[in-house]
Scaffold this motif. Sequence first.
Motif, PDB file in Angstrom:
ATOM      1  N   PHE A  91      53.973  80.049  44.114  1.00 32.86           N
ATOM      2  CA  PHE A  91      54.032  81.482  43.803  1.00 32.86           C
ATOM      3  C   PHE A  91      54.772  81.730  42.494  1.00 32.86           C
ATOM      4  O   PHE A  91      54.391  82.596  41.699  1.00 32.86           O
ATOM      5  CB  PHE A  91      54.712  82.238  44.944  1.00 32.86           C
ATOM      6  N   ALA A  92      55.839  80.979  42.269  1.00 30.63           N
ATOM      7  CA  ALA A  92      56.611  81.153  41.033  1.00 30.63           C
ATOM      8  C   ALA A  92      55.786  80.780  39.810  1.00 30.63           C
ATOM      9  O   ALA A  92      55.818  81.476  38.781  1.00 30.63           O
ATOM     10  CB  ALA A  92      57.884  80.315  41.089  1.00 30.63           C
ATOM     11  N   LEU A  93      55.022  79.695  39.893  1.00 33.55           N
ATOM     12  CA  LEU A  93      54.221  79.255  38.752  1.00 33.55           C
ATOM     13  C   LEU A  93      53.064  80.209  38.459  1.00 33.55           C
ATOM     14  O   LEU A  93      52.640  80.329  37.303  1.00 33.55           O
ATOM     15  CB  LEU A  93      53.678  77.847  39.017  1.00 33.55           C
ATOM     16  N   VAL A  94      52.539  80.862  39.483  1.00 30.68           N
ATOM     17  CA  VAL A  94      51.392  81.754  39.283  1.00 30.68           C
ATOM     18  C   VAL A  94      51.833  83.169  38.927  1.00 30.68           C
ATOM     19  O   VAL A  94      51.271  83.807  38.029  1.00 30.68           O
ATOM     20  CB  VAL A  94      50.516  81.773  40.556  1.00 30.68           C
ATOM     21  N   ARG A  95      52.874  83.659  39.602  1.00 26.07           N
ATOM     22  CA  ARG A  95      53.220  85.073  39.484  1.00 26.07           C
ATOM     23  C   ARG A  95      54.243  85.374  38.394  1.00 26.07           C
ATOM     24  O   ARG A  95      54.367  86.525  37.978  1.00 26.07           O
ATOM     25  CB  ARG A  95      53.766  85.569  40.828  1.00 26.07           C
ATOM     26  N   TYR A  96      55.005  84.408  37.934  1.00 27.93           N
ATOM     27  CA  TYR A  96      56.112  84.688  37.019  1.00 27.93           C
ATOM     28  C   TYR A  96      55.948  83.923  35.711  1.00 27.93           C
ATOM     29  O   TYR A  96      55.358  82.840  35.673  1.00 27.93           O
ATOM     30  CB  TYR A  96      57.453  84.339  37.663  1.00 27.93           C
ATOM     31  N   ARG A  97      56.480  84.493  34.661  1.00 33.54           N
ATOM     32  CA  ARG A  97      56.493  83.869  33.341  1.00 33.54           C
ATOM     33  C   ARG A  97      57.936  83.552  32.984  1.00 33.54           C
ATOM     34  O   ARG A  97      58.793  84.431  33.028  1.00 33.54           O
ATOM     35  CB  ARG A  97      55.880  84.808  32.289  1.00 33.54           C
ATOM     36  N   PHE A  98      58.220  82.313  32.647  1.00 28.77           N
ATOM     37  CA  PHE A  98      59.572  81.908  32.287  1.00 28.77           C
ATOM     38  C   PHE A  98      59.491  80.756  31.307  1.00 28.77           C
ATOM     39  O   PHE A  98      58.435  80.130  31.120  1.00 28.77           O
ATOM     40  CB  PHE A  98      60.374  81.501  33.534  1.00 28.77           C
ATOM     41  N   ARG A  99      60.614  80.479  30.672  1.00 27.10           N
ATOM     42  CA  ARG A  99      60.659  79.398  29.689  1.00 27.10           C
ATOM     43  C   ARG A  99      60.387  78.046  30.356  1.00 27.10           C
ATOM     44  O   ARG A  99      60.793  77.808  31.489  1.00 27.10           O
ATOM     45  CB  ARG A  99      62.022  79.361  29.006  1.00 27.10           C
ATOM     46  N   ALA A 100      59.738  77.189  29.622  1.00 30.59           N
ATOM     47  CA  ALA A 100      59.411  75.830  30.096  1.00 30.59           C
ATOM     48  C   ALA A 100      58.500  75.859  31.314  1.00 30.59           C
ATOM     49  O   ALA A 100      58.461  74.905  32.093  1.00 30.59           O
ATOM     50  CB  ALA A 100      60.683  75.041  30.387  1.00 30.59           C
ATOM     51  N   ARG A 101      57.745  76.938  31.470  1.00 32.61           N
ATOM     52  CA  ARG A 101      56.830  77.029  32.610  1.00 32.61           C
ATOM     53  C   ARG A 101      55.762  75.940  32.542  1.00 32.61           C
ATOM     54  O   ARG A 101      55.413  75.327  33.563  1.00 32.61           O
ATOM     55  CB  ARG A 101      56.186  78.409  32.633  1.00 32.61           C
ATOM     56  N   GLY A 102      55.247  75.694  31.361  1.00 33.16           N
ATOM     57  CA  GLY A 102      54.246  74.640  31.209  1.00 33.16           C
ATOM     58  C   GLY A 102      54.799  73.263  31.508  1.00 33.16           C
ATOM     59  O   GLY A 102      54.137  72.435  32.144  1.00 33.16           O
ATOM     60  N   ALA A 103      56.049  73.016  31.058  1.00 36.07           N
ATOM     61  CA  ALA A 103      56.667  71.715  31.332  1.00 36.07           C
ATOM     62  C   ALA A 103      56.903  71.521  32.825  1.00 36.07           C
ATOM     63  O   ALA A 103      56.671  70.434  33.372  1.00 36.07           O
ATOM     64  CB  ALA A 103      57.982  71.597  30.565  1.00 36.07           C
ATOM     65  N   VAL A 104      57.375  72.581  33.487  1.00 36.97           N
ATOM     66  CA  VAL A 104      57.603  72.505  34.937  1.00 36.97           C
ATOM     67  C   VAL A 104      56.286  72.261  35.662  1.00 36.97           C
ATOM     68  O   VAL A 104      56.213  71.452  36.601  1.00 36.97           O
ATOM     69  CB  VAL A 104      58.272  73.800  35.444  1.00 36.97           C
ATOM     70  N   ASN A 105      55.241  72.929  35.219  1.00 35.71           N
ATOM     71  CA  ASN A 105      53.921  72.745  35.826  1.00 35.71           C
ATOM     72  C   ASN A 105      53.454  71.300  35.698  1.00 35.71           C
ATOM     73  O   ASN A 105      52.901  70.724  36.642  1.00 35.71           O
ATOM     74  CB  ASN A 105      52.916  73.683  35.157  1.00 35.71           C
ATOM     75  N   SER A 106      53.690  70.704  34.542  1.00 39.03           N
ATOM     76  CA  SER A 106      53.288  69.303  34.330  1.00 39.03           C
ATOM     77  C   SER A 106      54.127  68.351  35.163  1.00 39.03           C
ATOM     78  O   SER A 106      53.614  67.384  35.741  1.00 39.03           O
ATOM     79  CB  SER A 106      53.403  68.953  32.849  1.00 39.03           C
ATOM     80  N   LEU A 107      55.432  68.600  35.234  1.00 37.86           N
ATOM     81  CA  LEU A 107      56.315  67.718  35.995  1.00 37.86           C
ATOM     82  C   LEU A 107      56.009  67.778  37.485  1.00 37.86           C
ATOM     83  O   LEU A 107      56.141  66.764  38.189  1.00 37.86           O
ATOM     84  CB  LEU A 107      57.780  68.094  35.738  1.00 37.86           C
ATOM     85  N   ILE A 108      55.630  68.959  37.980  1.00 31.46           N
ATOM     86  CA  ILE A 108      55.326  69.097  39.402  1.00 31.46           C
ATOM     87  C   ILE A 108      54.148  68.214  39.785  1.00 31.46           C
ATOM     88  O   ILE A 108      54.130  67.592  40.859  1.00 31.46           O
ATOM     89  CB  ILE A 108      55.034  70.577  39.741  1.00 31.46           C
ATOM     90  N   PHE A 109      53.143  68.147  38.926  1.00 31.56           N
ATOM     91  CA  PHE A 109      51.940  67.380  39.239  1.00 31.56           C
ATOM     92  C   PHE A 109      52.040  65.916  38.816  1.00 31.56           C
ATOM     93  O   PHE A 109      51.101  65.148  39.049  1.00 31.56           O
ATOM     94  CB  PHE A 109      50.723  68.033  38.578  1.00 31.56           C
ATOM     95  N   LEU A 110      53.151  65.533  38.218  1.00 36.14           N
ATOM     96  CA  LEU A 110      53.302  64.147  37.774  1.00 36.14           C
ATOM     97  C   LEU A 110      53.252  63.144  38.920  1.00 36.14           C
ATOM     98  O   LEU A 110      52.620  62.084  38.776  1.00 36.14           O
ATOM     99  CB  LEU A 110      54.620  64.007  36.996  1.00 36.14           C
ATOM    100  N   PRO A 111      53.895  63.398  40.078  1.00 27.82           N
ATOM    101  CA  PRO A 111      53.813  62.410  41.169  1.00 27.82           C
ATOM    102  C   PRO A 111      52.401  62.149  41.668  1.00 27.82           C
ATOM    103  O   PRO A 111      52.134  61.074  42.221  1.00 27.82           O
ATOM    104  CB  PRO A 111      54.673  63.050  42.278  1.00 27.82           C
ATOM    105  N   MET A 112      51.477  63.090  41.484  1.00 27.14           N
ATOM    106  CA  MET A 112      50.105  62.879  41.916  1.00 27.14           C
ATOM    107  C   MET A 112      49.392  61.870  41.031  1.00 27.14           C
ATOM    108  O   MET A 112      48.482  61.160  41.496  1.00 27.14           O
ATOM    109  CB  MET A 112      49.342  64.207  41.910  1.00 27.14           C
TER     110      MET A 112
END
Length: 268
Positions: A91-112
């Motif tokens: 929900f945070a990644l879809v609904r909110y805009r914040f700094r380093a959002r793209g980096a967080v998005n990439s790091l979240i999917f890194l374990p996959m």
Amino acid sequence: MRTLFTRLRRDLVVIAGLGTLAYMILPNIVVTVFSFNNPTGRFNYAWQEFSLDAWKDPCGVADMCGSLSLSLQIAVWATLGATVLGTAIAFALVRYRFRARGAVNSLIFLPMAMPEIVMAASLLALFLNMGIQLGFWTILIAHIMFCLSFVVAAVKARVLSMDPRLEEAARDLYAGPVQTFLRVTLPIAAPGIAAGALLSFALSFDDFIITNFNSGNTVTFPMFVWGSAQRGTPVQINVIGTAMFVIAVLVVLAGMTIGNRRKKAQPK
């Protein structure tokens, strides 16, 4: 002959799908068949005779049901932790805009995308450097971190497809934020959350590599199966595997039945 080729070409996708499904189910069928076997030696690899002894006493092998219970506990708690955290992150990644959002998005999917052995070794190094004793809690933490990405992916896909006008309509009807979330947002996102939870449970229960690195002296069911394969495979392992497969199929069929009933109940 031309008619036959025309039919084959028309139904090629269906034939390929059925063939793939048969290829995927074949190992489960073999496991189920050999759960009724009565082997003469230590290994349950050759059919001898039909027997129900293993089904009558599924816990007849020492420590097997203990390891199974431990795996179920870890899977349940890992599913709860990963589902709660993964849903909030999605929900945070879809609904909110914040700094380093793209980096967080990439790091979240890194374990996959990362090989399991890399994550397992890095977590082991982290636990050892922090002086944490390996066991139940280190396995649980590792499983939550591993399953988190899959929950985020499932829930995020569902949240992206949600119509924001439904929540706006609820607010126009004087529903508060909590009421809107519980009565509108959460029911719509529920299929994605349920899919992420089921996937987390399956991944946690089935995991061997990450568990083997971070378990210490704790033995889960996959580790028990691996150890048994070195000295002899009891038939009870096939019994547990067959039971888990049947339960999974029943859960899927129940979900499909409930979904079809809800679709039929909706006004056209």
